[in-house]
Design a protein around this motif. Structure first.
Motif, PDB file in Angstrom:
ATOM      1  N   SER A 548       0.818  -1.208   0.000  1.00  0.00           N
ATOM      2  CA  SER A 548       0.000   0.000   0.000  1.00  0.00           C
ATOM      3  C   SER A 548       0.856   1.264   0.000  1.00  0.00           C
ATOM      4  O   SER A 548       0.403   2.338  -0.401  1.00  0.00           O
ATOM      5  N   ASN A 549       2.086   1.158   0.470  1.00  0.00           N
ATOM      6  CA  ASN A 549       3.039   2.282   0.431  1.00  0.00           C
ATOM      7  C   ASN A 549       4.205   1.825  -0.440  1.00  0.00           C
ATOM      8  O   ASN A 549       5.272   1.488   0.053  1.00  0.00           O
ATOM      9  N   GLY A 557       6.914  -2.125  -2.817  1.00  0.00           N
ATOM     10  CA  GLY A 557       5.608  -2.541  -3.336  1.00  0.00           C
ATOM     11  C   GLY A 557       5.751  -3.477  -4.521  1.00  0.00           C
ATOM     12  O   GLY A 557       5.149  -4.557  -4.569  1.00  0.00           O
ATOM     13  N   ALA A 558       6.548  -3.064  -5.504  1.00  0.00           N
ATOM     14  CA  ALA A 558       6.744  -3.902  -6.690  1.00  0.00           C
ATOM     15  C   ALA A 558       7.418  -5.215  -6.307  1.00  0.00           C
ATOM     16  O   ALA A 558       7.050  -6.288  -6.807  1.00  0.00           O
ATOM     17  N   ALA A 559       8.412  -5.150  -5.407  1.00  0.00           N
ATOM     18  CA  ALA A 559       9.107  -6.372  -5.003  1.00  0.00           C
ATOM     19  C   ALA A 559       8.152  -7.338  -4.302  1.00  0.00           C
ATOM     20  O   ALA A 559       8.187  -8.565  -4.545  1.00  0.00           O
ATOM     21  N   TRP A 603      -4.654   3.900  -5.796  1.00  0.00           N
ATOM     22  CA  TRP A 603      -3.795   2.721  -5.676  1.00  0.00           C
ATOM     23  C   TRP A 603      -4.367   1.742  -4.634  1.00  0.00           C
ATOM     24  O   TRP A 603      -4.393   0.520  -4.878  1.00  0.00           O
ATOM     25  N   GLU A 604      -4.797   2.272  -3.494  1.00  0.00           N
ATOM     26  CA  GLU A 604      -5.357   1.387  -2.473  1.00  0.00           C
ATOM     27  C   GLU A 604      -6.614   0.694  -2.985  1.00  0.00           C
ATOM     28  O   GLU A 604      -6.853  -0.488  -2.691  1.00  0.00           O
ATOM     29  N   GLU A 605      -7.414   1.407  -3.750  1.00  0.00           N
ATOM     30  CA  GLU A 605      -8.634   0.798  -4.292  1.00  0.00           C
ATOM     31  C   GLU A 605      -8.281  -0.325  -5.254  1.00  0.00           C
ATOM     32  O   GLU A 605      -8.954  -1.357  -5.295  1.00  0.00           O
ATOM     33  N   LYS A 606      -7.218  -0.156  -6.017  1.00  0.00           N
ATOM     34  CA  LYS A 606      -6.785  -1.232  -6.924  1.00  0.00           C
ATOM     35  C   LYS A 606      -6.349  -2.463  -6.136  1.00  0.00           C
ATOM     36  O   LYS A 606      -6.667  -3.605  -6.506  1.00  0.00           O
ATOM     37  N   ASN A 646      -4.000   1.695   8.358  1.00  0.00           N
ATOM     38  CA  ASN A 646      -5.280   2.127   7.804  1.00  0.00           C
ATOM     39  C   ASN A 646      -5.687   1.221   6.650  1.00  0.00           C
ATOM     40  O   ASN A 646      -6.842   0.802   6.530  1.00  0.00           O
ATOM     41  N   PHE A 647      -4.707   0.886   5.795  1.00  0.00           N
ATOM     42  CA  PHE A 647      -5.014   0.006   4.675  1.00  0.00           C
ATOM     43  C   PHE A 647      -5.343  -1.409   5.156  1.00  0.00           C
ATOM     44  O   PHE A 647      -6.227  -2.074   4.593  1.00  0.00           O
ATOM     45  N   LEU A 648      -4.664  -1.857   6.209  1.00  0.00           N
ATOM     46  CA  LEU A 648      -4.948  -3.194   6.733  1.00  0.00           C
ATOM     47  C   LEU A 648      -6.378  -3.261   7.280  1.00  0.00           C
ATOM     48  O   LEU A 648      -7.071  -4.278   7.125  1.00  0.00           O
TER      49      LEU A 648
END
Length: 1656
Positions: A548-549, A557-559, A603-606, A646-648
């Motif tokens: 998420s970050n 994130g990509a990794a 991004w979070e919605e994706k 927050n994302f969790l």
């Protein structure tokens, strides 16, 4: 003869060697070497003789000669015979040993000569050296130094001599008393030993393969005894170092038994030097050689010395290494080499010494020990193989070290271990964990203050090297695969390894892919009871949350997503296909953005969509429940990471939404409520989001769980729903309330709309209303945010329009209270924004608000927003920030102030939008003119506010409301728009507001009002009125700060209003505008005046009955202020009066005091309102200008040598008046009518007022004003004439002429005597370009002035006419003949300046009418040649103009006409080639080029002589100090090329001499001379004699180029051309140049002397 000549050249150069400039010395040395390349023996002989005969020559110069000899000998050793070699050897030997003292440069140079000769004549050199190396006598130090150098340069030649040399030298060692001599012996022994070892190592190539080491053993052994036992004890540090350097290679030549015997003494002796010397690299190098020698002979005594050796070496390795000290770095390398030798000799002893050192308090000791350990692991792998467990166990303490330098060293050791199989041993995983720990280090944790004795590390050095090490070990060391997989997975979930996630994931991806290649379908993770490995649920949760970050931690994130993709089979078998398409899309999205540009919510919605899709694919409730459990379990891990936590929370809500078990959902929701950290804002927000997302699928359960939490046993003592927190602190209770309120808001926002309406009042608003009395800002924000979300959800439902909200009035009242509670002058929280949005949604719901409630709502909102103070960024204007605050913060990094400004700007925009939405929703409830009037009345105080930011906001809101009203206008019957005039009168003056944004908004308001009127008149909504649409095109004019443009735009707006305003609204509009005259904003007041005047002009015929009222209002306003509208009456009066009595008015106004005041100027301009009157006035003023003389001469002082020129009063006043009349826009037709007379009169007025002073009484007036401190407008006669001329040009439509003159600075030039000519030229050029059709009449008037008694006027008119000929417009207008005739007639003018300008004009025909040059060729050439021969001009400026003119005409005149004068011109201009003035050199050389160009390769012999004669000057002037001369030479040489009939030479000129291309003069001159001598060898003598002339040039660069030309000519000429050269003269000239004051000249002379060997 040849030998004598070379010798003479050499002698001249050798005599010049004593030059004081080092560059000249080097050049002389180079010249000697150049001579030596051709005649090495003769040059060497000359040098030898010179040194022999000049014994008193100082040693620096002897050194230079010896260096030249060394170069010649080295390059031509094969050409020397024995006699020459013998002579050189004797000379060098004598030079080297002449003085006993050491003179390093001199003796080194002599030694180098001997070494160079010794490469071939080793026997002769050795014979000479050995003659000075007699037994019993100490040799000269340089003799030993030369022997040592020879042993290195000629190993195979010298080694056979070494036995005898050593035997002779050995007795001398004891006789050496001086330390310097001892140092020389030591260096010799070192070189002898090194060359011997090299000889022995290459016996297969040696001339004598029978040489053995023992042949030297005895002598070396004897030398060793003296060096070690005697000299090593010296106090002289240089000697001790020389001894130890020698002992290293000598130890390999000692007999083995001798070495074994001496080691107990030798090693301590060498080690002792460490304490005596700061620079120890030589000690370490020698020690390494001794140790290698000892090990090679199998020494047993090393065991005894080992401890002391290790201790001393360890001390050396612990010395801090400074990157700026290469000696310390080299010492480290040598010490490590010693450790390698000892590791191979005794690994046990080495480790027993090293490993305990890891447990010490000294940082350097620990770091040094680790460096040694890494080195021996790498270099002594075989010996360390069995020691691996021992070494691993000893690393436990270093792994706990917190020092950054130690950490870095440990990482390097672990890297070495990985490459040599250590990590596969028990304990190896601890090393891996250590590397991962260092990868996770945050940069700030590595910061370490550098102490006095420690080096500073980069902030991220440990972390960076650890990341690199982990990846390299994972990808390049194959044996590490089994160690790292799946062990690295254990570090994914623990929060302390978060910083290492990126490198961990990359390594795991690589390892997993390798395993997949090995076994395609086997699971990657084999748990086999390994409880430390994370579960698939833990891995999924962890990798998804950190994504998420995505950009922190080097792109974790990509990794993480890539690792998820690789592990899909182990996460769940069903996910492979879906993730194969979904994850690449996510990665592609990340590639498109950066950390600064990524939209976080999107991004979070994706990611949440990715999670929902994955849950749907799995479709297994048990799996979903397990995942939910793991997510809830990991929540506490992210307490310090608000974004991730927050994302969790959102992920938990998403998984709960996918769960089918209500019990599981209720259970987890209960746990979340009980464990939430309510003090953290992001936690409260995350919890609310979780409940909202869960409510999508489980609305009833979510609301029930919230209700149960309130009614639970924990809260049962509550009397009210939230008073249950009385046992807690009020602040903590408010935080819990805030979270619960947010939960209700998010539940309402996310809940299915069809279920929400039935629950919103009872379950949502009921619970919210009990907290309305709170004073806590956070709780208030939660309340307004939740109300806003809930009301928005209601409005968006299908039945929202008919929904009857019982609590509407209560909610609106509460929102108003919240808005009023906010500070009106600052914007710090989004409370008012959210509250207004909530009101906006509430307004649309039933029932309707009462009128007073609505008014109170509008008033509160406006007061809360409009007065907010702007917060400008430093350096920005207040206006720009308030008008259009932007979020674009361009400063990198962002300071605290930057982020505060960013927050304010974003919040401001959102708040203003909320206010607009609220007002439009209120207006929508009453879409009538009265409803619109109510809104405008609320805004009116703000529209008239003295504060700009309040006005611009009010106008923006008004424009928005009017546009909304217009878009939603519904007319069922034709009714009047009764308040149109009032509204237009309110908005239209604001079109001139001080703030540009206010103007634009005002135009929008007027535009909307006009269309509203059209709508009320019955026109359809899509009708577009051409008149009203013109308003939009006027917006650009409002942006311009120029008041004239601004008010002209306002006038245009008023015209549009007048065309569309109904008659019954006109008086109300005027009355409103009259009130606007008193507007505190002066711009708006002026705009009102402009609009009133326009309306009176356009619609005054309709106001007959209202005239008294209008006049009364106007008179009262005129008494209040003296602005522009007051002057209008006076202007009109003067205009009427002048129509009847123009002469009297003009005379009266001319009698006004000079300079004219502003009122007088205004009245003059009023006379131009009517074209007929303006023309008559201008005619009168022209008559006044020409009637009187322009100036009178008078002496200011009796003794003044030159009279002052003082302007006459009447012409000066008429000039000023003409300027004012012509400045009026209406004077255009009159100016055009009198254009030729005005232009010529003012141009000549300018010329005759240069330097003219104002009248005496005006000067006195200015002095009085200056002394009294009063500001007074000065009046300068010439400037006034220039201003009038500019005004005439502008008024006649020639603005382009004025602008061009302004850009080129022409107006300023016109005013000065020095620049007047150039200014007139620029004016004529601009006229020809932009005002061509007007020139015939102008020229006709000018012709009449050619016989003026004033020379300056003749000069001005001639300059103007001359420049016209440079334009083709005279040809197009058939003016050429008359112009030429006029100028030809002025050739005999008494003024040289006029004659020069005539020639310039005639030459300009080439530019303006090139096709006419051939017709007038003879006439033009005659005039130019006459100019060349002009004898009345002492400064030759006429001749200069003639040369420039001929250059222009040359390509265009008839060839036959040119041939007759070609030679005459060439001869006449030749003296100017070397003129001291740059312009003459440049013009004459360029003309010479044009003469050559005109010949086109077909020139007569007599002219060819001129070409050849000019060749050398042109070549040399390529070095002229002035760039224009150099450019002219380039051109002339390119043109000369074809006439020389040498294609190669012409090609060289074309290639090297192109304009704009850099020129390497030496290379070019060399190539040119090569072709000249190849094709024209007969020219040698002539070129050399011309070159000799320039040896005396006054320009240093040309003087230096002359010998260069000579040298290159000689270099390329054939020897048979020698008779052309007067060598005696040449040598004498070059000898003279060797004494030139310029070093560069002397250097070039020396270089040329070296080339004269060609004639040897």
């Amino acid at each position: 003869m040849s030998e004598t000549y070379v010798k003479r050249l050499s002698t001249i150069l050798l005599d010049a060697i004593t030059d004081k400039d080092p560059r000249v010395q080097e050049q002389v040395c180079g010249a000697l070497c150049a001579l030596g390349e051709s005649q090495p023996v003769e040059v060497l002989s000359a040098c030898e003789e010179h040194l022999r005969l000049h014994e008193k020559l100082a040693h620096p110069y002897r050194t230079m000669i010896l260096r030249a000899m060394e170069i010649v000998v080295s390059n031509h050793i094969g050409e020397l015979d024995k006699d020459m070699a013998r002579a050189i050897i004797l000379l060098a030997s004598n030079e080297m040993t002449r003085v006993k003292e050491l003179v390093s440069d001199w003796q080194q140079a002599a030694s180098s000569v001997l070494v160079a000769v010794g490469r071939r004549f080793i026997s002769s050199v050795m014979e000479e050296l050995l003659s000075k190396f007699q037994p019993g006598l100490l040799p000269h130090p340089c003799t030993m130094h030369t022997l040592a150098s020879l042993s290195v340069s000629n190993v195979f030649g010298m080694v056979p001599f070494l036995t005898s040399i050593l035997s002779t030298m050995l007795p001398m060692l004891g006789a050496a008393k001086h330390d310097s001599m001892k140092v020389v012996f030591c260096c010799a022994l070192q070189r002898f030993s090194e060359s011997t070892l090299e000889y022995l190592a290459n016996l297969d190539q040696a001339p004598d393969p029978t040489v053995r080491k023992d042949a030297f053993a005895s002598d070396i052994s004897g030398a060793y005894d003296i060096l070690f036992h005697q000299w090593l004890q010296s106090r002289e540090a240089k000697l001790r170092l020389a001894v130890v350097e020698a002992l290293g290679p000598m130890s390999h030549l000692l007999p083995s038994e001798k070495l074994e015997e001496q080691l107990p003494k030798l090693l301590p002796g060498v080690l002792a030097l460490y304490k005596k010397h700061a620079e120890t690299v030589h000690v370490s190098k020698s020690l390494g050689q001794i140790l290698e020698a000892a090990v090679s002979v199998g020494s047993r005594t090393l065991d005894v010395q080992l401890d002391s050796l290790l201790a001393a070496l360890h001390t050396q390795i612990c010395v801090p290494v400074e990157s700026s000290s290469p000696l310390v770095m080299s010492n480290q390398k040598e010490v490590l080499r010693c450790f390698t030798v000892l590791a191979c000799y005794s690994p046990d002893r080495l480790l027993a010494f090293l490993l305990p050192k890891l447990d010490t308090s000294n940082e350097r000791t620990r770091v040094g020990t680790l460096q040694v350990l890494r080195h021996v692991i790498n270099t002594a792998a075989a010996q360390m193989e069995v020691k691996k467990p021992f070494i691993l166990s000893s690393m436990k303490l270093p792994l706990l070290d917190t020092n950054n330098k130690v950490k870095r060293a440990v990482v390097q050791v672990v890297s070495a271990m990985a490459h040599h199989g250590y990590l596969e041993q028990p304990g190896g995983k601890a090393m891996v964990e250590y590397i991962v720990q260092q990868c996770a280090l945050p940069p700030e944790a590595e910061t370490q203050k550098p102490g006095a004795d420690s080096e500073a590390l980069a902030a991220d050095s440990v972390q960076a090297i650890s990341v690199s090490t982990l990846y390299l070990v994972s990808t390049t060391v194959d044996r590490m695969g089994e160690v790292l997989w799946p062990y690295l997975l254990e570090f994914l979930v623990p929060i302390r390894f978060t910083g290492a996630l990126s490198p961990l994931c990359r390594s795991l991806v690589h390892l997993a892919q390798k395993r997949q290649e090995a076994g395609a379908h086997a699971p990657l993770i084999q748990y086999n009871g390994n409880v430390h490995l994370p579960s698939p649920y833990a891995i999924t949760t962890r990798l998804l949350v950190v994504s998420s970050n995505p950009y922190v931690g080097d792109g974790r994130g990509a990794a993480s997503l890539r690792l998820l993709s690789v592990l899909h089979q182990d996460i769940h078998p069903a996910l492979g296909q879906r993730w194969a398409t979904a994850i690449p899309l996510l990665l592609e999205h990340l590639d498109e953005y950066s950390e600064e540009t990524l939209p976080q919510e999107e991004w979070e919605e994706k990611l949440l969509m990715f999670l929902r899709d994955s849950l749907a694919v799995v479709s297994d409730n048990t799996w979903v429940c397990q995942l939910t459990l793991e997510m809830c379990k990991q929540l506490p891990n992210y307490n310090g990471m608000p974004l991730e936590k927050n994302f969790l929370y959102k992920c938990v809500g998403t998984t709960l939404g996918a769960a089918s078990s209500k019990e599981v959902v209720r259970k987890h929701l209960q746990e979340l409520l009980e464990t939430a950290r309510y003090q953290e804002e992001r936690d409260r927000e995350g919890l609310a989001c979780c409940f909202g997302i869960c409510a999508i699928s489980h609305l009833d359960d979510t609301l029930a769980q919230l209700e149960d939490f309130v009614k639970s046993d924990v809260l049962r003592k509550s009397a009210g729903i939230f008073s249950i927190f009385k046992d807690r602190s009020e602040s903590e209770a408010d935080r819990v309330r805030s979270a619960l309120i947010l939960c209700y808001g998010h539940v309402a926002a996310r809940a299915p709309r069809e279920l929400l309406l039935a629950r919103v009042e009872a379950d949502v608003f009921r619970n919210m209303s009990q907290c309305f009395s709170t004073k806590d800002p956070a709780l208030r924000l939660s309340l307004v945010q939740s109300v806003c979300m809930a009301t928005q959800a209601i409005c968006s439902s299908a039945h929202g329009g008919s929904f009857h909200l019982l609590r509407k009035a209560e909610l609106v009242a509460q929102m108003v209270e919240f808005i009023k509670a906010e500070p009106p002058d600052s914007l710090r929280t989004p409370i008012r924004k959210k509250a207004m949005l909530a009101c906006m949604y509430l307004v649309t719901l039933e029932p309707a608000l009462e009128e007073q409630v609505q008014a109170d709502l509008i008033h509160s909102c406006l007061h809360s927003v409009m007065a907010v103070l702007p917060e400008p960024e430093e350096g920005d204007s207040l206006q720009e920030l308030s008008v259009a605050p932007t979020v674009a913060l361009s400063r990198g990094g962002g300071s605290q102030q930057d982020w505060q400004l960013l927050f304010f700007q974003s919040l401001y925009l959102d708040t203003m939008q909320a206010l607009k939405d609220l007002l439009t929703s209120l207006l929508q409830r009453n879409m009538t003119p009265q409803g619109l009037q109510v809104m405008v009345e609320h805004l009116s105080p703000w529209i008239k506010s003295p504060k700009g930011h309040e006005r611009v906001r009010a106008l923006g809101l008004s424009a928005c409301l009017l546009q909304f009203f217009l878009e939603h206008l519904q007319i069922s019957a034709l009714v009047p728009f009764h308040n149109l005039g009032l509204l237009v009168g309110l908005f239209s003056p604001r079109c001139a507001d001080l703030w540009p944004a206010t103007r634009r908004e005002a135009v929008s308001c007027v535009h909307s009002l006009l269309y509203l009127q059209l709508g009320y008149e019955g026109f359809s909504r899509d009708y577009r009125d051409d008149v009203a649409e013109q308003l939009l095109s006027l917006k650009d004019g409002l942006v311009h700060p120029d008041p004239a443009i601004l008010f002209h735009t306002c006038h245009s707006i008023a015209q549009i209003i007048a065309k569309r305003l109904p008659p019954d609204q006109l008086i109300s509009l005027l009355l409103t505008l009259f009130e606007g005259l008193g507007d505190p904003d002066k711009n708006c007041s002026r705009a009102a005046t402009v609009m009133i005047n326009c309306l009176l002009k356009e619609r005054g015929n309709m106001l007959q009955e209202k005239v008294p009222e209008i006049v009364s209002v106007l008179r009262s306003k005129m008494q209040e202020t003296r602005e522009e509208h007051v002057l209008q009456a006076a202007q009109h009066s003067v205009f009427v009066l002048a129509a009847h009595h123009r002469a009297a008015v003009v005379s009266s106004l001319l009698g006004s005091p000079l300079p004219f005041d502003s009122h007088t100027c205004t009245l003059w301009r009023a006379l131009a309102l009517e074209p007929g009157l303006a023309a008559q006035v201008l005619g009168l003023l022209l008559e006044k200008i020409s009637r009187d003389v322009p100036f009178k001469e008078s002496r200011a002082f009796l003794l003044s040598s030159t009279p002052d020129r003082v302007a006459t009063l009447l012409p000066l006043a008429a000039t000023c008046a003409l300027h004012e009349v012509a400045s009026a826009p209406a004077s255009g037709p009159a100016v055009l009518e009198l254009y030729p007379q005005l232009f010529v009169a003012l141009l000549l007025r300018v010329s005759c007022t240069m330097g003219v002073q104002p009248p005496r009484h005006l000067q006195a007036k200015e002095r009085r004003s200056a002394s009294s401190g009063l500001a007074s407008r000065s009046l300068e006669p010439c400037s006034s004439a220039v201003d009038a001329l500019q005004a005439v040009l502008i008024r006649s439509g020639n603005e382009d002429v004025v602008q061009r003159m302004e850009l080129d600075g022409g107006w300023q030039l016109l005013k000065t005597s020095a620049g007047h000519e150039e200014g007139v030229t620029q004016l004529a050029s601009a006229m020809a370009k932009f005002a061509g059709p007007r020139l015939p009449l102008v020229m006709k008037v000018l012709f009449a002035t050619q016989s003026s008694v004033y020379e300056v006027q003749r000069i001005t008119s001639t300059a103007f006419l001359a420049e016209l000929l440079s334009s083709n417009v005279v040809n197009d207008l058939m003016l050429l003949e008359s112009l030429l005739d006029n100028l030809m007639a002025r050739q005999k003018d008494t003024s040289a300046r006029v004659r020069r300008l005539v020639l310039r004009g005639l030459a300009n025909v080439a530019l303006g009418s090139p096709d006419k040059v051939r017709t007038h060729g003879p006439q033009l050439l005659t005039a130019m040649i006459g100019g060349l021969d002009d004898g009345d001009d002492p400064h030759s400026l006429v001749a200069l103009e003639a040369m420039v003119g001929l250059a222009r005409l040359m390509d265009l005149v008839d060839a036959w006409d040119l041939r007759a004068v070609l030679l005459h011109i060439a001869v006449r201009i030749r003296p100017f080639f070397d003129s001291e003035r740059m312009e003459f050199r440049s013009a004459s050389i360029r003309l010479f080029g044009h003469l050559n160009k005109a010949c086109r390769g077909d020139c007569e012999d007599v002219f060819l002589e001129q070409v050849v004669g000019g060749l050398a000057p042109l070549l040399l002037h390529l070095q002229d100090p002035q760039a224009p001369v150099v450019a002219a030479c380039r051109f002339a040489l390119r043109m000369c090329g074809p006439n020389l009939e040498c294609e190669e030479l012409a090609a060289v000129f074309q290639k090297h001499l192109q304009e704009g291309r850099g020129l390497h003069f030496g290379e070019f001159l060399n190539t040119t001379c090569k072709h000249l001598m190849r094709h024209f060898p007969d020219l040698l003598g002539r070129l050399l004699s011309t070159s000799l002339f320039y040896f005396k040039s006054s320009w240093e660069d040309v003087r230096a180029a002359a010998p260069m030309l000579t040298g290159f000519l000689v270099l390329h000429v054939e020897a048979e051309q020698r008779p052309q050269v007067d060598l005696e003269q040449l040598l004498a000239a070059l000898q003279l140049l060797l004494k030139d004051p310029a070093p560069e000249v002397r250097a070039k002379a020396a270089e040329t002397l070296g080339r004269l060997v060609k004639f040897a």
